[in-house]
Design a protein around this motif. Structure first.
Motif, PDB file in Angstrom:
ATOM      1  N   GLY A   1       0.845  -1.193   0.000  1.00  0.00           N
ATOM      2  CA  GLY A   1       0.000   0.000   0.000  1.00  0.00           C
ATOM      3  C   GLY A   1       0.878   1.239   0.000  1.00  0.00           C
ATOM      4  O   GLY A   1       1.958   1.233   0.603  1.00  0.00           O
ATOM      5  N   PHE A   2       0.423   2.275  -0.695  1.00  0.00           N
ATOM      6  CA  PHE A   2       1.237   3.502  -0.775  1.00  0.00           C
ATOM      7  C   PHE A   2       0.375   4.681  -0.355  1.00  0.00           C
ATOM      8  O   PHE A   2      -0.713   4.881  -0.894  1.00  0.00           O
ATOM      9  N   VAL A   3       0.864   5.453   0.596  1.00  0.00           N
ATOM     10  CA  VAL A   3       0.145   6.660   1.025  1.00  0.00           C
ATOM     11  C   VAL A   3       1.026   7.859   0.691  1.00  0.00           C
ATOM     12  O   VAL A   3       2.173   7.941   1.130  1.00  0.00           O
ATOM     13  N   PHE A   4       0.495   8.764  -0.124  1.00  0.00           N
ATOM     14  CA  PHE A   4       1.266   9.876  -0.665  1.00  0.00           C
ATOM     15  C   PHE A   4       1.142  11.115   0.222  1.00  0.00           C
ATOM     16  O   PHE A   4       0.156  11.294   0.932  1.00  0.00           O
ATOM     17  N   GLN A   5       2.104  11.995   0.060  1.00  0.00           N
ATOM     18  CA  GLN A   5       2.066  13.272   0.774  1.00  0.00           C
ATOM     19  C   GLN A   5       0.778  14.053   0.435  1.00  0.00           C
ATOM     20  O   GLN A   5       0.141  14.615   1.313  1.00  0.00           O
ATOM     21  N   HIS A   6       0.431  14.055  -0.846  1.00  0.00           N
ATOM     22  CA  HIS A   6      -0.731  14.850  -1.281  1.00  0.00           C
ATOM     23  C   HIS A   6      -1.968  13.993  -1.583  1.00  0.00           C
ATOM     24  O   HIS A   6      -2.728  14.284  -2.504  1.00  0.00           O
ATOM     25  N   PHE A   7      -2.135  12.924  -0.832  1.00  0.00           N
ATOM     26  CA  PHE A   7      -3.348  12.093  -0.812  1.00  0.00           C
ATOM     27  C   PHE A   7      -3.620  11.357  -2.116  1.00  0.00           C
ATOM     28  O   PHE A   7      -3.922  10.177  -2.117  1.00  0.00           O
ATOM     29  N   ASN A   8      -3.615  12.091  -3.257  1.00  0.00           N
ATOM     30  CA  ASN A   8      -3.893  11.488  -4.568  1.00  0.00           C
ATOM     31  C   ASN A   8      -5.217  10.727  -4.620  1.00  0.00           C
ATOM     32  O   ASN A   8      -5.300   9.648  -5.210  1.00  0.00           O
ATOM     33  N   LEU A   9      -6.248  11.285  -4.004  1.00  0.00           N
ATOM     34  CA  LEU A   9      -7.572  10.659  -4.108  1.00  0.00           C
ATOM     35  C   LEU A   9      -8.177  10.988  -5.474  1.00  0.00           C
ATOM     36  O   LEU A   9      -7.808  11.985  -6.102  1.00  0.00           O
ATOM     37  N   PHE A  10      -9.111  10.165  -5.931  1.00  0.00           N
ATOM     38  CA  PHE A  10      -9.842  10.473  -7.162  1.00  0.00           C
ATOM     39  C   PHE A  10     -10.887  11.531  -6.812  1.00  0.00           C
ATOM     40  O   PHE A  10     -11.826  11.263  -6.054  1.00  0.00           O
ATOM     41  N   ALA A  11     -10.732  12.736  -7.403  1.00  0.00           N
ATOM     42  CA  ALA A  11     -11.559  13.878  -6.999  1.00  0.00           C
ATOM     43  C   ALA A  11     -13.043  13.680  -7.325  1.00  0.00           C
ATOM     44  O   ALA A  11     -13.912  14.185  -6.618  1.00  0.00           O
ATOM     45  N   HIS A  12     -13.325  12.928  -8.381  1.00  0.00           N
ATOM     46  CA  HIS A  12     -14.718  12.793  -8.824  1.00  0.00           C
ATOM     47  C   HIS A  12     -15.446  11.646  -8.137  1.00  0.00           C
ATOM     48  O   HIS A  12     -16.614  11.395  -8.415  1.00  0.00           O
ATOM     49  N   LEU A  13     -14.739  10.931  -7.252  1.00  0.00           N
ATOM     50  CA  LEU A  13     -15.370   9.787  -6.579  1.00  0.00           C
ATOM     51  C   LEU A  13     -15.587  10.075  -5.094  1.00  0.00           C
ATOM     52  O   LEU A  13     -14.797  10.784  -4.476  1.00  0.00           O
ATOM     53  N   SER A  14     -16.640   9.495  -4.545  1.00  0.00           N
ATOM     54  CA  SER A  14     -16.880   9.592  -3.102  1.00  0.00           C
ATOM     55  C   SER A  14     -15.768   8.861  -2.352  1.00  0.00           C
ATOM     56  O   SER A  14     -15.010   8.076  -2.939  1.00  0.00           O
ATOM     57  N   ALA A  15     -15.714   9.094  -1.028  1.00  0.00           N
ATOM     58  CA  ALA A  15     -14.737   8.383  -0.193  1.00  0.00           C
ATOM     59  C   ALA A  15     -14.905   6.874  -0.381  1.00  0.00           C
ATOM     60  O   ALA A  15     -13.930   6.146  -0.601  1.00  0.00           O
ATOM     61  N   LEU A  16     -16.140   6.414  -0.342  1.00  0.00           N
ATOM     62  CA  LEU A  16     -16.410   4.970  -0.473  1.00  0.00           C
ATOM     63  C   LEU A  16     -15.910   4.446  -1.817  1.00  0.00           C
ATOM     64  O   LEU A  16     -15.243   3.404  -1.884  1.00  0.00           O
ATOM     65  N   ASP A  17     -16.223   5.166  -2.893  1.00  0.00           N
ATOM     66  CA  ASP A  17     -15.819   4.701  -4.223  1.00  0.00           C
ATOM     67  C   ASP A  17     -14.313   4.780  -4.428  1.00  0.00           C
ATOM     68  O   ASP A  17     -13.735   3.978  -5.170  1.00  0.00           O
ATOM     69  N   ASN A  18     -13.651   5.739  -3.761  1.00  0.00           N
ATOM     70  CA  ASN A  18     -12.194   5.767  -3.789  1.00  0.00           C
ATOM     71  C   ASN A  18     -11.635   4.461  -3.219  1.00  0.00           C
ATOM     72  O   ASN A  18     -10.653   3.926  -3.722  1.00  0.00           O
ATOM     73  N   ILE A  19     -12.274   3.987  -2.165  1.00  0.00           N
ATOM     74  CA  ILE A  19     -11.758   2.808  -1.468  1.00  0.00           C
ATOM     75  C   ILE A  19     -12.108   1.507  -2.205  1.00  0.00           C
ATOM     76  O   ILE A  19     -11.329   0.557  -2.211  1.00  0.00           O
ATOM     77  N   THR A  20     -13.260   1.485  -2.870  1.00  0.00           N
ATOM     78  CA  THR A  20     -13.683   0.229  -3.530  1.00  0.00           C
ATOM     79  C   THR A  20     -13.075   0.064  -4.925  1.00  0.00           C
ATOM     80  O   THR A  20     -13.079  -1.050  -5.466  1.00  0.00           O
ATOM     81  N   ALA A  21     -12.568   1.145  -5.520  1.00  0.00           N
ATOM     82  CA  ALA A  21     -12.145   1.086  -6.935  1.00  0.00           C
ATOM     83  C   ALA A  21     -11.138  -0.042  -7.215  1.00  0.00           C
ATOM     84  O   ALA A  21     -11.362  -0.886  -8.087  1.00  0.00           O
ATOM     85  N   ALA A  22     -10.029  -0.049  -6.468  1.00  0.00           N
ATOM     86  CA  ALA A  22      -8.992  -1.054  -6.759  1.00  0.00           C
ATOM     87  C   ALA A  22      -9.428  -2.479  -6.401  1.00  0.00           C
ATOM     88  O   ALA A  22      -9.205  -3.403  -7.189  1.00  0.00           O
ATOM     89  N   PRO A  23     -10.061  -2.680  -5.242  1.00  0.00           N
ATOM     90  CA  PRO A  23     -10.511  -4.050  -4.951  1.00  0.00           C
ATOM     91  C   PRO A  23     -11.452  -4.616  -6.025  1.00  0.00           C
ATOM     92  O   PRO A  23     -11.368  -5.789  -6.365  1.00  0.00           O
ATOM     93  N   ILE A  24     -12.311  -3.759  -6.589  1.00  0.00           N
ATOM     94  CA  ILE A  24     -13.219  -4.232  -7.639  1.00  0.00           C
ATOM     95  C   ILE A  24     -12.426  -4.492  -8.926  1.00  0.00           C
ATOM     96  O   ILE A  24     -12.525  -5.555  -9.531  1.00  0.00           O
ATOM     97  N   LYS A  25     -11.593  -3.512  -9.294  1.00  0.00           N
ATOM     98  CA  LYS A  25     -10.921  -3.585 -10.586  1.00  0.00           C
ATOM     99  C   LYS A  25      -9.749  -4.572 -10.572  1.00  0.00           C
ATOM    100  O   LYS A  25      -9.580  -5.367 -11.488  1.00  0.00           O
ATOM    101  N   VAL A  26      -8.938  -4.520  -9.539  1.00  0.00           N
ATOM    102  CA  VAL A  26      -7.712  -5.335  -9.526  1.00  0.00           C
ATOM    103  C   VAL A  26      -7.947  -6.719  -8.915  1.00  0.00           C
ATOM    104  O   VAL A  26      -7.463  -7.720  -9.417  1.00  0.00           O
ATOM    105  N   LEU A  27      -8.722  -6.758  -7.816  1.00  0.00           N
ATOM    106  CA  LEU A  27      -8.943  -8.052  -7.151  1.00  0.00           C
ATOM    107  C   LEU A  27     -10.185  -8.757  -7.669  1.00  0.00           C
ATOM    108  O   LEU A  27     -10.405  -9.921  -7.369  1.00  0.00           O
TER     109      LEU A  27
END
Ligand code: ADP
Length: 267
Positions: free
Chosen positions: A107-133
């Motif tokens: 897991g990588f946590v960046f200085q400037h967060f790098n969240l997806f601006a157009h997604l909710s907090a929940l969708d930011n968190i679910t994106a990779a597990p859905i797409k990658v896993l």
């Protein structure tokens, strides 16, 4: 250094070692940013890296996660390395799928967060597990809600990043990284972009993670965090590790001039 160059599973690998960097060299053009850096990180160990701006800390983390390719040396995650051609032992551009597999454990946590601006907090968190896993959406959402609770943001599932404070954004970013169930978490100055009053809430989440046994490498100059959470403090200077050891020892009795003068700057 004599060691086996066995390509896939390294037979010298100690199962207690999550990450092994050996003689990592990284250049940007004529500039050598990492000049033979070696570091072994053991399971459940917390390593805090310090050093002047420009000494190579961020680049080192990025090399560990294959966000940057390396010029020589090797990086092994659980004794497996990526980035080398088997027949010739020469560095290669790895296939995206192989890199994704290696990266998914980290897991990588960046200085400037790098969240997806157009997604909710929940969708930011679910994106990779859905797409990658390939996790089903409802399962990924359940996992994400648990994580939001764990970082103290149960009520922010639907919030967009722009409506969150810096400390909240960083806690979402930590939850997002944890959603992949990584074996190792890398933090690149996770609190340095935050207003002072928000630093504590992020460090508290990180401390909790460490207590739960997460293996972590943290670039941070928060010395009270290092003192209370780190097992090992590692001092970078000009692309080298110049000194490392238990935080208390390094802070109170640094052996190297560079460490001494750097620590003086912090206080
Ligand atoms: P630190 O994290 O310790 O501040 P960095 O790893 O960010 O250090 O930077 C180390 C050196 O590498 C600096 O001189 C920086 O300017 C240089 N550098 C970092 N990334 C790049 C890049 N993509 N291209 C060229 N030079 C870079």
């Amino acid at each position: 250094m004599a060691h086996h160059t066995n390509r896939e599973a390294d037979i010298t690998h100690d199962p207690g070692t999550v990450l092994s960097a050996r003689n990592v060299v990284k250049r940007f053009g004529a500039l050598t940013v990492l000049d033979g850096v070696s570091l072994d990180v053991h399971r459940q160990e917390v390593v805090v890296m310090i050093g002047r701006s420009g000494s190579g800390k961020t680049t080192f983390l990025r090399c560990l996660n294959h966000l940057e390719s390396i010029d020589s040396g090797e990086v092994l995650v659980n004794g497996r390395r990526v980035g080398y051609r088997e027949e010739t032992d020469q560095p290669v551009e790895e296939s995206p799928s192989k890199i994704a597999v290696a990266r998914r454990n980290i897991g990588f946590v960046f200085q400037h967060f790098n969240l997806f601006a157009h997604l909710s907090a929940l969708d930011n968190i679910t994106a990779a597990p859905i797409k990658v896993l390939g996790l089903p959406k409802n399962e990924a959402q359940e996992r994400a809600r648990d994580l939001l609770k764990r970082v103290g943001l149960a009520d922010k599932a639907d919030a967009r990043p722009s409506t969150l404070s810096g400390g909240e954004k960083q806690r979402v970013a930590i939850a997002r990284a944890l959603a992949m169930r990584p074996e190792l978490m890398l933090f690149d100055e996770p609190t340095s972009a935050l207003d002072p009053e928000m630093v504590g809430e992020v460090l508290a989440v990180m401390k909790e993670l460490a207590t739960e046994g997460m293996t972590m490498i943290v670039v941070s100059h928060e010395m009270s965090f290092a003192r209370s959470v780190a097992d090992r403090l590692v001092m970078f200077d000009s692309g080298h590790i110049v000194e490392q050891g238990p935080p208390e020892r390094l802070i109170t009795a640094p052996q190297h001039d560079r460490t001494r003068s750097f620590l003086r700057l912090l206080t």
